[in-house]
Design a protein around this motif. Structure first.
Motif, mmCIF file in Angstrom:
data_model
loop_
_atom_site.group_PDB
_atom_site.id
_atom_site.type_symbol
_atom_site.label_atom_id
_atom_site.label_comp_id
_atom_site.label_asym_id
_atom_site.label_seq_id
_atom_site.Cartn_x
_atom_site.Cartn_y
_atom_site.Cartn_z
ATOM 1 N N TYR A 32 -4.887 9.155 -2.986
ATOM 2 C CA TYR A 32 -4.459 7.793 -2.652
ATOM 3 C C TYR A 32 -2.934 7.682 -2.685
ATOM 4 O O TYR A 32 -2.319 7.133 -1.775
ATOM 5 N N ALA A 36 -0.321 6.495 0.186
ATOM 6 C CA ALA A 36 0.433 5.257 -0.033
ATOM 7 C C ALA A 36 1.936 5.481 -0.086
ATOM 8 O O ALA A 36 2.709 4.611 0.328
ATOM 9 N N PRO A 99 -0.025 -0.349 -1.289
ATOM 10 C CA PRO A 99 -0.852 -0.963 -0.257
ATOM 11 C C PRO A 99 -2.302 -0.508 -0.391
ATOM 12 O O PRO A 99 -2.610 0.447 -1.104
ATOM 13 N N LYS A 100 -3.169 -1.177 0.336
ATOM 14 C CA LYS A 100 -4.548 -0.710 0.443
ATOM 15 C C LYS A 100 -4.590 0.310 1.554
ATOM 16 O O LYS A 100 -4.181 0.043 2.677
ATOM 17 N N ASP A 102 -7.086 3.744 3.157
ATOM 18 C CA ASP A 102 -8.333 4.487 3.087
ATOM 19 C C ASP A 102 -8.060 5.903 2.627
ATOM 20 O O ASP A 102 -7.139 6.544 3.109
#
Length: 103
Positions: A32, A36, A99-100, A102
């Motif tokens: 992640y 990001a 941030p979000k 995937d």
């Protein structure tokens, strides 16, 4: 959520170049963080402090190392900045909102 919720950091300096290591608290967060923490987002977050940002991924350590040129305004012996070594830059980066994305 901010970066400091998932990672800690350490800075170093050499002349006008600062490096910030971002180390994930948990190995499962590294994927992640890699998505990001793009070079563009890091440069934007650090703003006027940088000329260029290069990112080196260190998956075996659960970390990334960002090399930031132009961050120290001439370097330790030439700068009038209060933080000539750039030690506070890791705190500035760790305050970055995430941030979000995937994974």
């Amino acid at each position: 959520m901010k970066l400091h919720d998932l990672a800690h950091g350490r800075t170093g300096d050499k002349g006008d170049v600062s490096n910030i290591s971002v180390i994930a608290y948990r190995p499962e967060h590294l994927g992640y963080l890699q998505k990001a923490l793009t070079i563009e987002r890091v440069a934007e977050h650090l703003g006027h402090r940088v000329e260029t940002v290069t990112r080196y991924d260190l998956p075996q350590l659960g970390a990334m190392n960002f090399v930031i040129r132009g961050a120290l305004k001439g370097g330790v012996t030439r700068s009038l900045e209060l933080d000539a070594h750039g030690k506070c830059l890791s705190s500035v980066l760790l305050d970055m909102p995430l941030p979000k994305v995937d994974v």
